[in-house]
Design a protein around this motif. Structure first.
Motif, PDB file in Angstrom:
ATOM      1  N   GLU A  90       0.857  -1.178   0.000  1.00 39.09           N
ATOM      2  CA  GLU A  90       0.000   0.000   0.000  1.00 39.09           C
ATOM      3  C   GLU A  90       0.891   1.225   0.000  1.00 39.09           C
ATOM      4  OE1 GLU A  90      -2.621  -0.183   3.307  1.00 39.09           O
ATOM      5  OE2 GLU A  90      -3.798  -1.869   2.516  1.00 39.09           O
ATOM      6  N   VAL A  91       0.447   2.272  -0.683  1.00 46.62           N
ATOM      7  CA  VAL A  91       1.235   3.499  -0.751  1.00 46.62           C
ATOM      8  C   VAL A  91       1.476   4.021   0.661  1.00 46.62           C
ATOM      9  CG1 VAL A  91       1.299   5.873  -1.578  1.00 46.62           C
ATOM     10  CG2 VAL A  91       0.361   4.064  -3.038  1.00 46.62           C
ATOM     11  N   GLY A  92       2.744   4.257   0.978  1.00 47.71           N
ATOM     12  CA  GLY A  92       3.094   4.757   2.296  1.00 47.71           C
ATOM     13  C   GLY A  92       3.001   3.732   3.402  1.00 47.71           C
ATOM     14  N   ARG A 104      10.085   1.843  -4.214  1.00 45.21           N
ATOM     15  CA  ARG A 104      10.328   2.271  -2.834  1.00 45.21           C
ATOM     16  C   ARG A 104      11.391   1.473  -2.071  1.00 45.21           C
ATOM     17  NH1 ARG A 104       5.937   2.302   2.021  1.00 45.21           N
ATOM     18  NH2 ARG A 104       7.064   3.702   3.428  1.00 45.21           N
ATOM     19  N   THR A 164       1.926   6.100 -11.629  1.00 46.03           N
ATOM     20  CA  THR A 164       2.229   6.071 -10.202  1.00 46.03           C
ATOM     21  C   THR A 164       1.028   6.610  -9.450  1.00 46.03           C
ATOM     22  OG1 THR A 164       3.291   8.257 -10.322  1.00 46.03           O
ATOM     23  CG2 THR A 164       4.716   6.324 -10.524  1.00 46.03           C
ATOM     24  N   PRO A 190      -0.998   8.558  -6.191  1.00 43.77           N
ATOM     25  CA  PRO A 190      -0.795   9.696  -5.294  1.00 43.77           C
ATOM     26  C   PRO A 190      -0.025   9.256  -4.046  1.00 43.77           C
ATOM     27  CG  PRO A 190      -3.044   9.679  -6.126  1.00 43.77           C
ATOM     28  CD  PRO A 190      -2.425   8.391  -6.572  1.00 43.77           C
ATOM     29  N   GLY A 191       0.983  10.006  -3.689  1.00 41.57           N
ATOM     30  CA  GLY A 191       1.813   9.666  -2.537  1.00 41.57           C
ATOM     31  C   GLY A 191       3.086   8.933  -2.901  1.00 41.57           C
ATOM     32  N   GLU A 192       3.172   8.427  -4.136  1.00 41.91           N
ATOM     33  CA  GLU A 192       4.407   7.776  -4.581  1.00 41.91           C
ATOM     34  C   GLU A 192       5.332   8.799  -5.233  1.00 41.91           C
ATOM     35  OE1 GLU A 192       3.210   3.170  -5.581  1.00 41.91           O
ATOM     36  OE2 GLU A 192       2.934   4.662  -7.170  1.00 41.91           O
ATOM     37  N   THR A 193       6.613   8.698  -4.913  1.00 46.71           N
ATOM     38  CA  THR A 193       7.621   9.569  -5.511  1.00 46.71           C
ATOM     39  C   THR A 193       8.607   8.699  -6.277  1.00 46.71           C
ATOM     40  OG1 THR A 193       7.419  11.139  -3.675  1.00 46.71           O
ATOM     41  CG2 THR A 193       9.375  11.322  -5.080  1.00 46.71           C
TER      42      THR A 193
END
Length: 379
Positions: free
Chosen positions: A168-170, A210, A229, A231-234
């Motif tokens: 999960e993102v984050g 990540r 990608t 939202p929240g992924e860099t």
């Protein structure tokens, strides 16, 4: 002769972006790791054969699909790159899988026996381990026993182990490490028993983006190869969207006035003079879930009128008095100074970004661009 598709509704796909994204992943993971470029779900809606060709040409070691039929289609399109097929079919498909030179991913002994019986020589197989997603794969605690039993069968050779970790993102990095530990524990125990594991494939897009320590000796990126990608992924490397535009054209115009009778029975309310346009794309093409409530015509945003019907959709051109039949209508993409992004569309309907292009129906012509120019594609 007409130029372009007979129905002027197209999904424009940027092949240069796909190529750049594959090369970006190569820079990220290094030259020694294998890249399994995922073209499942018909290449995330962009075309498995077309995207697979680009990925193979730019350094992918394998392609990966989650539909045996898709793997067969890739072979029939002349793609010779090794293709891994994630678990998808019944044991009875073993002979067809091997006949097309596809590498199966197994999760149980029944399927392994079927491939052993269908093979006429050494047969490379992968085994999928369930490390946390709780979907497909043999539970990590049972994996060593299963692999050892498979390797007792005639012809079978272990090509590698793979997994699809839950992400999960984050999310908590400790959760990623726990899943990594379950996977590498299986690898370590097999090798301690004298079983070589040539490919250790754990990191899909969320982990590639990540967690570099999860790369092991192979990665299988999917959505990131298409510039998707969440939202929240860099992204640690630049990625470009392969979705250039989803467009159609105005095929009819009419002027409407409020009705004198049966106004309440009209398909939509007309309370003032209205200029109506019709476009040849509807819910049968996925448009019910692919619009942001507005489209772009002549550089201006105009609303949809009502919901898309099966084959057509109405748009309100009252504020665009110069609109004409044949005008471009941008559903996703840029026109002039305005843009409707895939992210806006996804947010409007509560979709994941990776579900946008896959929602575009197969009747919508795919137009492939290199250096901004449409290039012909094989059938």
């Amino acid at each position: 002769m007409p130029r372009g598709p007979l129905r002027p509704t197209t999904l424009e796909i940027d092949l240069d972006a796909a190529a750049e994204n594959l090369r970006a992943v190569r820079r990220l993971v290094g030259p020694s790791r294998k890249i399994f470029a995922v073209v499942k779900a018909d290449g995330y809606g962009f075309g498995a054969a077309e995207m697979g060709t680009v990925f193979a040409r730019n350094g992918a070691d394998y392609l990966a699909v989650a539909d045996l039929t898709e793997g067969v289609r890739l072979r029939r399109r002349g793609i010779a790159t090794p293709i891994l097929v994630y678990p998808n079919s019944l044991p009875g498909a073993a002979a067809e899988t091997l006949a097309h030179g596809l590498v199966p991913t197994l999760v149980d002994l029944e399927a392994a026996r079927a491939y052993s019986a269908a093979a006429t020589g050494p047969c490379e197989v992968f085994v999928k381990i369930d490390v946390g997603l709780e979907r497909l794969g043999v539970p990590a605690e049972q994996a060593v026993k299963l692999v050892l039993a498979m390797l007792e069968l005639r012809h079978l050779r272990l090509g590698g182990l793979c997994a699809h970790p839950h992400a999960e993102v984050g999310g908590d990095p400790a959760y990623a490490d726990w899943q990594l530990g379950r996977f590498t524990g299986v690898v370590d125990e097999l090798e301690a028993r004298g079983v070589r594991v040539p490919v250790r494939l754990l990191a899909a897009s969320p982990f590639v983006l990540r967690f570099p320590h999860t790369y092991l000796n192979a990665v299988d990126p999917g959505r990131m190869l298409y510039g998707i990608t969440f939202p929240g992924e860099t992204p640690p490397v630049p990625l470009r969207s392969t979705l250039r535009a989803l467009t159609t054209r105005v095929i009819a115009l009419k002027e409407l006035a409020p009705r004198d009778r049966f106004a309440e029975a009209a398909p939509f309310p007309v309370i003032a003079p209205l200029r109506l346009g019709v476009v040849p794309m509807g819910s049968a093409d996925g448009l019910r879930w692919l619009h942001a409530g507005r489209v772009l015509v002549r550089g201006r945003a105009v609303p949809l009128i009502g919901a898309p019907s099966l084959e057509h959709t109405r748009i309100d051109l009252t504020t665009v008095p110069d609109a004409a039949v044949g005008d471009e209508v941008v559903i996703i993409g840029r026109q002039g100074d305005l843009e409707i992004s895939p992210a806006e569309v996804a947010a409007h309907h509560g979709l994941g970004l990776h579900h946008v292009a896959t929602t575009v129906g197969p009747r919508v012509a795919r137009v492939y661009l290199e250096a901004g120019v449409a290039v012909p594609q094989g059938g």
